[in-house]
Design an enzyme around this catalytic site. Structure first.
Site, PDB file in Angstrom:
ATOM      1  N   SER A   1      36.974  65.720  46.997  1.00 14.02           N
ATOM      2  CA  SER A   1      35.887  64.741  47.056  1.00 14.02           C
ATOM      3  C   SER A   1      34.545  65.458  47.048  1.00 14.02           C
ATOM      4  O   SER A   1      34.430  66.597  47.516  1.00 14.02           O
ATOM      5  CB  SER A   1      36.006  63.886  48.325  1.00 14.02           C
ATOM      6  OG  SER A   1      35.876  64.696  49.482  1.00 14.02           O
TER       7      SER A   1
ATOM      8  N   CYS B   1      36.324  53.307  31.340  1.00 16.53           N
ATOM      9  CA  CYS B   1      36.371  54.275  30.244  1.00 16.53           C
ATOM     10  C   CYS B   1      35.209  54.129  29.271  1.00 16.53           C
ATOM     11  O   CYS B   1      35.036  54.964  28.386  1.00 16.53           O
ATOM     12  CB  CYS B   1      37.704  54.152  29.511  1.00 16.53           C
ATOM     13  SG  CYS B   1      39.102  54.788  30.465  1.00 16.53           S
TER      14      CYS B   1
END
EC number: 2.7.9.3
Length: 330
Positions: free
Chosen positions: A141, A14
């Site tokens: 993907s 993050c």
């Protein structure tokens, strides 16, 4: 050949988020966009930067929607998959909900890293979704220069018992369910390859029990602590609620080795940007520079920050009537 996944990305976890101040500028023009024939009542949207969107579909039933993905935070692909999945699911728990179904989001440098590593990351994500009782069904993907993985998650909640970041009020205690420090330890891991088992355990632990306990105790105000650090998420909560958050820095739990990692300079750019963003809105004169950085440390799959108390959580401060800064640290 042994691959160190963290070496294939410019950052990790993050800490790779767009800085909060820049992000708020980007999305500021989106709050007025409304559908012509909405399928339900939007309860939580972009206004206060909460953890997930919430839509009342009928009666007391709400649907929650969120997504989260990031570059490798650890070198082991299976652990990375577990961490990424737990982090994405956390947004649903932070709203007081139950995750129902998730889909994979995978970005992969197909000419650089073998797909066997991608398969391990996906397996780690599937394991955590299974532990959460959440279906994992398909996904998307793309070929990408950096590896990235995460989930888009749909959950449900009681529309009248949501955990929100705008419902804090003066007099409520502030509690934290996980220790801080995974950001600086992950930065150290990226630089040295040292493995920190306690940090991995924290990041792969679901926030499900804490969420259920909070809803069960009638708590209405909460968020999770992730890329913007404790100070960043506190600032957003206090700003949205129109209160000031007062934090006892000595009460904030830290992972073993976190303070040493800061002293030795293992601080991500994301953490420094967090502190720069919050500093104008906070009173930090009561703590030293290292402590301020730890409180701004960009967490990955951190704990819940609650305006209330539950078993197992640490009380770290309280909400008081707004008195200038949104956050005061003592």
């Amino acid at each position: 050949m042994a691959y160190r996944l963290t070496q294939y990305a410019h950052g990790g976890g993050c800490a790779c988020k767009i800085p909060p101040g820049e992000l708020e500028e980007v999305v500021s023009g989106l709050t007025g966009a409304k559908p012509t024939s909405p399928a339900g009542e939007l309860l939580v949207g972009l206004d206060d930067g909460d953890d997930a969107a919430a839509v009342r579909i009928d009666g007391s039933r709400a649907v929650l929607a969120t997504t989260d993905f990031f570059t490798p935070v650890v070198d082991d692909p299976y652990d990375w998959g577990r961490i990424a999945a737990a982090n994405a699911l956390s947004d649903v728990y932070a709203m007081g909900g139950i995750p129902v179904v998730a889909v994979n989001l995978l970005c992969w440098p197909r000419q650089t890293l073998p797909f066997e590593l991608a398969a391990e990351a996906l397996a780690g994500g599937a394991r955590v979704c299974g532990d959460a009782g959440c279906h994992l069904a398909g996904g998307h993907s793309v070929d990408d220069p950096e590896p990235k993985y995460g989930l888009a998650v749909t959950g449900t909640a009681d529309a009248d018992r949501l955990l929100r970041n705008d419902s804090g009020r003066p007099g409520l205690p502030l509690s934290l369910t996980k220790p801080l420090g995974v950001g600086v330890l992950n930065t150290r891991h990226k630089a040295t390859a040292e493995r920190f088992d306690e940090a991995i355990e924290v990041m792969t632990t679901l926030n499900d029990e804490a969420s259920r306990a909070a809803v069960g105790r009638g708590i209405t105000c909460a968020t999770d602590v992730t890329g913007f650090g404790l100070l960043g998420h506190l600032h957003k909560l206090a700003r949205a609620s129109g209160v000031t958050a007062v934090v006892d820095s000595a009460a904030v739990p830290l992972l073993d080795g976190a303070r040493q990692a800061v002293r030795e300079g293992f601080v991500s750019g994301g953490t420094k940007r967090n502190l720069d963003w919050v500093a104008p809105h906070a009173e930090l004169s009561g703590v030293d520079a290292d402590t301020a950085l730890l409180l701004a440390d960009a967490q990955t799959s951190g704990g819940l920050l609650l305006a209330g108390e539950i078993p197992g959580a640490t009380v770290i401060g309280e909400l008081v009537a707004m008195r200038g800064p949104t956050v005061v640290v003592r």
